[in-house]
Design an enzyme around this catalytic site. Sequence first.
Site, short mmCIF file in Angstrom:
data_model
loop_
_atom_site.label_atom_id
_atom_site.label_comp_id
_atom_site.label_asym_id
_atom_site.label_seq_id
_atom_site.Cartn_x
_atom_site.Cartn_y
_atom_site.Cartn_z
N SER A 240 27.36 -78.48 134.40
CA SER A 240 26.49 -77.54 133.68
C SER A 240 25.56 -78.26 132.72
O SER A 240 24.37 -77.92 132.63
CB SER A 240 27.31 -76.47 132.95
OG SER A 240 28.32 -77.06 132.17
N HIS A 270 34.29 -76.34 138.62
CA HIS A 270 33.83 -76.43 137.23
C HIS A 270 34.31 -75.17 136.49
O HIS A 270 35.50 -74.88 136.47
CB HIS A 270 32.31 -76.62 137.24
CG HIS A 270 31.69 -77.02 135.93
ND1 HIS A 270 32.40 -77.53 134.88
CD2 HIS A 270 30.39 -76.98 135.50
CE1 HIS A 270 31.58 -77.79 133.87
NE2 HIS A 270 30.36 -77.46 134.22
N HIS A 317 40.97 -83.75 136.18
CA HIS A 317 39.66 -83.85 135.52
C HIS A 317 38.95 -85.11 135.98
O HIS A 317 39.59 -86.12 136.27
CB HIS A 317 39.80 -83.87 133.99
CG HIS A 317 38.53 -83.50 133.30
ND1 HIS A 317 37.57 -84.43 132.99
CD2 HIS A 317 38.05 -82.29 132.92
CE1 HIS A 317 36.55 -83.80 132.42
NE2 HIS A 317 36.81 -82.51 132.37
N ARG A 326 41.46 -79.17 124.50
CA ARG A 326 41.00 -77.78 124.52
C ARG A 326 42.13 -76.87 125.05
O ARG A 326 42.25 -75.71 124.68
CB ARG A 326 39.74 -77.64 125.38
CG ARG A 326 38.58 -78.48 124.88
CD ARG A 326 37.41 -78.48 125.84
NE ARG A 326 37.76 -79.00 127.15
CZ ARG A 326 36.95 -78.98 128.22
NH1 ARG A 326 35.75 -78.44 128.11
NH2 ARG A 326 37.34 -79.50 129.37
N ASP A 372 40.59 -74.98 131.53
CA ASP A 372 40.62 -73.75 132.31
C ASP A 372 42.03 -73.28 132.64
O ASP A 372 42.23 -72.13 133.02
CB ASP A 372 39.82 -73.95 133.61
CG ASP A 372 38.35 -74.20 133.33
OD1 ASP A 372 37.80 -73.46 132.50
OD2 ASP A 372 37.77 -75.14 133.90
N1 HAX Z 1 45.13 -80.21 142.65
C1 HAX Z 1 45.19 -80.85 143.83
N2 HAX Z 1 44.52 -81.97 144.12
C2 HAX Z 1 43.74 -82.47 143.17
C3 HAX Z 1 43.63 -81.88 141.90
C4 HAX Z 1 44.34 -80.71 141.65
N3 HAX Z 1 44.27 -80.04 140.51
N4 HAX Z 1 42.79 -82.62 141.16
C5 HAX Z 1 42.37 -83.64 141.95
N5 HAX Z 1 42.94 -83.54 143.16
C6 HAX Z 1 42.69 -84.36 144.34
C7 HAX Z 1 41.20 -84.29 144.67
O1 HAX Z 1 40.89 -83.09 145.39
C8 HAX Z 1 41.00 -85.55 145.45
O2 HAX Z 1 41.51 -85.33 146.76
P1 HAX Z 1 40.81 -86.03 148.06
O3 HAX Z 1 41.02 -87.50 147.84
O4 HAX Z 1 41.58 -85.46 149.18
O5 HAX Z 1 39.37 -85.62 148.02
C9 HAX Z 1 41.95 -86.52 144.74
O6 HAX Z 1 42.91 -85.70 144.03
C10 HAX Z 1 41.24 -87.42 143.74
O7 HAX Z 1 40.51 -86.61 142.84
P2 HAX Z 1 40.25 -87.09 141.32
O8 HAX Z 1 39.48 -88.35 141.38
O9 HAX Z 1 41.52 -87.08 140.55
O10 HAX Z 1 39.39 -85.88 140.75
P3 HAX Z 1 37.81 -85.66 140.86
O11 HAX Z 1 37.17 -86.40 139.75
O12 HAX Z 1 37.32 -85.91 142.23
O13 HAX Z 1 37.71 -84.09 140.60
C11 HAX Z 1 38.29 -82.04 139.56
C12 HAX Z 1 37.98 -83.52 139.34
C13 HAX Z 1 38.34 -81.34 138.22
C14 HAX Z 1 37.18 -81.41 140.38
C15 HAX Z 1 39.64 -81.92 140.29
O14 HAX Z 1 40.67 -82.44 139.48
C16 HAX Z 1 39.97 -80.49 140.69
O15 HAX Z 1 39.55 -80.03 141.76
N6 HAX Z 1 40.74 -79.74 139.83
C17 HAX Z 1 41.02 -78.34 140.09
C18 HAX Z 1 39.83 -77.47 139.71
C19 HAX Z 1 39.62 -77.45 138.22
O16 HAX Z 1 40.54 -77.27 137.44
N7 HAX Z 1 38.36 -77.58 137.78
C20 HAX Z 1 37.98 -77.50 136.36
C21 HAX Z 1 37.80 -78.87 135.74
C22 HAX Z 1 37.39 -78.79 134.28
C23 HAX Z 1 36.03 -78.25 134.18
O17 HAX Z 1 35.03 -78.84 134.53
N8 HAX Z 1 35.94 -77.06 133.72
O18 HAX Z 1 34.78 -76.45 133.72
#
Ligand code: HAX
Length: 434
Positions: A240, A270, A317, A326, A372
């Site tokens: 964002s 996000h 994250h 938070r 979140d």
């Molecule tokens: N559950 C399951 N698997 C997860 C995970 C979770 N909560 N978090 C990360 N992973 C997985 C990823 O999908 C990725 O899998 P692949 O290798 O198969 O693609 C692997 O672990 C490595 O990911 P990472 O490097 O740890 O995390 P990223 O930086 O790629 O992504 C995310 C960060 C926040 C998008 C990710 O942790 C996620 O999808 N979390 C769940 C959704 C979420 O809570 N989003 C909100 C984040 C905070 C925010 O921005 N709020 O607005």
Amino acid sequence: MSKLKTKLAEKIPGYRERISRLVKEYGDVVVDQVKISQFYGGMRSLKSLTTDISYLDPEEGIRFRGYTIPECLEKLPKPKGAEMPYVEGHFYLLLTGEIPSQSDIEDVIQDFKKRSKVPQYVFDVLRAMPDDSHPMTMFSAAILALQKESVFVTQYNAGMSKMDYWDPTYEDGMNLLAKLPEVAAFIYRLKYKGDKQIKPNPDLDFGANYAHMMGIKSPYEEISRLYFILHSDHESGNVSAHTTHLVASALSDPYYALSAGLNGLAGPLHGLANQEVLRWIQQLMEKMGNKLPSKDELKKFVWDTLKSGQVIPGYGHAVLRKTDPRYTAQREFSLKHLPDDQIFKLVSMVYEVVPPILLEQGKAKNPWPNVDAHSGVIQWHYGVTEYDYYTVMFGVGRALGVLSNIIWDRAVGQALERPKSLTTDMLEKIAGIK
Ligand code: HAX
């Protein structure tokens, strides 16, 4: 000129000087290198953006202008008898880097009041949208509808020096922020409360007026203040903030830029994750016949989610490697105000169960909860059970940070953003495999 704008105007020349020196004298100093994995990995960790408004340490979490969340909650002035600080004071801190006095805050409150009237056409646009429009679509559309009010556009079209760009950007940012609580509460009551609207109360501060327009009793104004402060800023690389900055870099005005940033916030990876968390919790509760699961039942549900190829919403994250402060701030509020809430108990159980499972699975770099994972519980407790709406509140908070950022972008003359892309062929050649 308001005290806030005067303070900002005083600070800008010093920053311009520092930045101009950095670029002129040290412009060729190397800060980071880019790896092929980062081309495909969302540019994770690539140091290529700058902001002075907040900094995210992977181990410690966010600092707003150098202050941790507990420090902000302690040092920022509060309304008389209140537990949480004024949102207006937090905005003053984000924009100027200084903790405001009570009188500085009073000035911002009065300024917002003067700018708060939402034009009727915004409500008409919202009422004309289909009933099943997502609240984030409505929020973003309302902001875009307001774009015709842009002072930046008027002054740009009249001819304006680059040095002055920050001034109408500030005006647009203030005009927008002053209207967001009413627009957000209007969407809630239009969509979920039969369009029975509650008029704003000009005697209330940002957080309390929002709670009043939502129609929710005390201490909801406290959680509103806390919620907007916690969600305000998280460095400038998140979707964002980065989108808002990118769009504003084309000299699109703050209305276009914020609307675009909110469209990014609406993604499930996000800001939409807060809605996803509650959806996931509700699915679990339904499966358990509305009783709390045992730890083993919860573990199985977590594994089933992972095995079906889905993420555990609210966990992980891109930058953080510890429990999000938070999350902790909201947990502390819940321990005090809603310790016996069933969903809070479940969210606490999830906090015990999920991290070891994510560690065992070995994929997520951060097994800990982010903001979140907790925000929906408190909203649910106070009666905001329509979880589709949660990201709108995140958006009101996030606007404080991203608008502060683009005001500073204009103040220091940040350039049009235009990184260079390469083809797969070129990368293969660089890798030496072609
Ligand atoms: N559950 C399951 N698997 C997860 C995970 C979770 N909560 N978090 C990360 N992973 C997985 C990823 O999908 C990725 O899998 P692949 O290798 O198969 O693609 C692997 O672990 C490595 O990911 P990472 O490097 O740890 O995390 P990223 O930086 O790629 O992504 C995310 C960060 C926040 C998008 C990710 O942790 C996620 O999808 N979390 C769940 C959704 C979420 O809570 N989003 C909100 C984040 C905070 C925010 O921005 N709020 O607005």
